[in-house]
Motif scaffolding. Structure first.
Motif, PDB file in Angstrom:
ATOM      1  N   ASN A 165      -2.020   9.628   4.654  1.00  0.00           N
ATOM      2  CA  ASN A 165      -2.566  10.496   5.704  1.00  0.00           C
ATOM      3  C   ASN A 165      -2.235  11.961   5.445  1.00  0.00           C
ATOM      4  O   ASN A 165      -1.875  12.714   6.352  1.00  0.00           O
ATOM      5  CB  ASN A 165      -2.051  10.062   7.083  1.00  0.00           C
ATOM      6  CG  ASN A 165      -2.536   8.680   7.466  1.00  0.00           C
ATOM      7  OD1 ASN A 165      -3.675   8.318   7.181  1.00  0.00           O
ATOM      8  ND2 ASN A 165      -1.675   7.892   8.098  1.00  0.00           N
ATOM      9  N   SER A 207       0.818  -1.223   0.000  1.00  0.00           N
ATOM     10  CA  SER A 207       0.000   0.000   0.000  1.00  0.00           C
ATOM     11  C   SER A 207       0.844   1.262   0.000  1.00  0.00           C
ATOM     12  O   SER A 207       0.308   2.363  -0.214  1.00  0.00           O
ATOM     13  CB  SER A 207      -0.950   0.000   1.205  1.00  0.00           C
ATOM     14  OG  SER A 207      -0.214   0.082   2.417  1.00  0.00           O
ATOM     15  N   SER A 233      -7.148   3.247   4.904  1.00  0.00           N
ATOM     16  CA  SER A 233      -5.846   3.357   5.554  1.00  0.00           C
ATOM     17  C   SER A 233      -5.145   4.681   5.252  1.00  0.00           C
ATOM     18  O   SER A 233      -3.954   4.823   5.530  1.00  0.00           O
ATOM     19  CB  SER A 233      -4.942   2.197   5.112  1.00  0.00           C
ATOM     20  OG  SER A 233      -5.480   0.966   5.530  1.00  0.00           O
TER      21      SER A 233
END
Length: 434
Positions: free
Chosen positions: A131, A87, A119
């Motif tokens: 993020n 990922s 995620s």
């Protein structure tokens, strides 16, 4: 034979993809040793996952491992081939993708959709963000074994693969699946065999999957698992045949956090929303009944076009908030009695929709009072709780009554981050195999 073949660069990633598939009612097996693998044992499974443990090896070794296992598992019955990558784009992305393309034949291309929304992994403008940070600014850049110092997935694939790579950006997704399908075919006509696509939300992945199917191109899904699961959901019928299921969200909370969460949901997924004119529920019995029937009718009128519908109190916008005092005086009752009138009306709307359309099998309710009213109207003795979707959001099913077994997620109106309701609806989709 399985209809989905996932070749993963490591065991944990492969298992994570298998869990995503299992949530949608697919039989998924992870195989770790080809020497002891009995292909006949795989006949009753929908998806097979094979981890090659190739993330940290030399590119040519990774190529050989993936090519060999792909040769063993390829079959005319397979509808989805997947190269499960990390990922955060670590490892031998290019050589592994090349191996699958070479094995499957020159009429196959790779669709790379490397986002994992749950995620915090997204790709926008050609850059991966983790993020909110560009990938090269995260700890992945200093990973001791497989560092990644480039945030552009297309650049990584172009550097590692022998095949021509092209990018499809968010601005291209805005034009819909047919435009996207034509763009994919145009890139292939120009000699590209690897297409790297921006993706931020589950809705983006659904669009990319729909465009891929529309294009009729033969593809390998290259992703950390979510795109593979999305494509499988659209192409493969589970061993246990799925029914057509729909979801209704009933939101009566006026908390400012609810407004932000609903707007995030409406932006992230294809949703049909109807606002309830809350004041109409209090003016008179006639107006109350008319408003309840209006909302039910507007939902049912287009329910065949929508997987998810939402019924939302207009009080999420401050200008529509109600002063309860005049109604307390009008009806000689307490504030609780007035709010009960509103909550029971929301429950009546939900009941009317479920009663008229049996395909509604999933329910999301926001606010404790609304949830109590809904359970009472649906005549269930309670909920069989199964899971915590996120803090203070519970998943379960109705225990008894005419709607026993209905899947429900309940959450307080003030709880959760901006994406909380979106995550709850996505969770219900997985449980209902939508």
């Amino acid at each position: 034979m399985p209809q989905c073949v996932v070749i993963a660069d490591d065991l944990t990633g492969g298992n994570a993809t298998g869990v995503l598939l299992k949530k949608m009612n697919y039989q998924a097996y992870t195989v770790m040793n080809t020497e002891s693998m009995d292909l006949q044992a795989l006949e009753d499974c929908d998806c097979v996952i094979y981890p090659t443990d190739s993330r940290g090896v030399a590119p040519e070794v990774a190529y050989e491992r993936v090519y060999n296992i792909c040769s063993l598992l390829k079959d005319d019955a397979v509808k989805v081939y997947s190269n499960r990558i990390d990922s955060t784009l670590r490892g031998n992305l290019g050589s592994e993708t090349d191996a699958m393309l070479d094995c499957l034949g020159e009429d196959y291309i790779a669709i790379v959709a490397p986002c994992f929304p749950a995620s915090g992994r997204i790709v926008v403008g050609g850059y991966m963000l983790v993020n909110g940070l560009p990938l090269h600014k995260t700890d992945i850049a200093i990973d001791p074994k497989t560092p990644v110092k480039v945030s552009e997935p297309a650049v990584l694939f172009q550097e590692q693969s022998k095949y021509k790579t092209a990018s499809i950006l968010m601005k291209d997704l805005m034009h819909g699946k047919h435009y996207l399908a034509d763009m994919m075919k145009a890139h292939v006509a120009e000699g590209c065999r690897i297409l790297v696509v921006d993706c931020v939300t589950q809705e983006d992945l659904d669009l990319i999957a729909d465009a891929t199917i529309t294009s009729k191109l033969k593809i390998v899904a290259v992703d950390p698992g979510v795109f593979t699961a999305t494509l499988s959901r659209k192409l493969i019928t589970p061993t246990q045949k799925k029914e057509k299921n729909r979801i209704l969200a009933v939101v009566g909370s006026v908390n400012p956090n609810t407004k932000a969460q609903m707007e995030e949901l409406w932006l992230s997924q294809l949703i049909h929303n109807v606002f309830v004119k809350t004041r109409e529920l209090l003016e008179s019995k006639e107006q109350r009944s008319a408003e309840i029937q209006r909302v039910i009718h507007e939902i049912l009128e287009v329910s065949h076009l929508n997987t998810v519908s939402t019924v939302t109190g207009d009080g999420i916008y401050p200008e529509n908030r109600i002063d309860f005092q005049p109604y307390m005086e009008k009806y000689h009752c307490s504030m609780d009695d007035v709010t009960d009138k509103i909550n029971s009306a929301f429950a009546e709307i939900a009941y009317g929709i479920f009663q008229a359309q049996p395909e509604y099998k999933g329910l999301y309710t926001s606010g404790g009072d609304v949830t109590v009213a809904v359970c009472k109207r649906f005549q269930t003795a309670g909920l069989s709780l199964s899971d915590e979707v996120l803090p203070l959001a519970a998943y379960g099913q109705f225990l008894t009554g005419p709607f026993a077994g209905i899947h429900i997620i309940t959450k307080g109106g003030s709880q959760g981050e901006r994406d909380a309701i979106n995550r709850c609806i996505t969770y219900l989709k997985e449980k209902l195999y939508i």
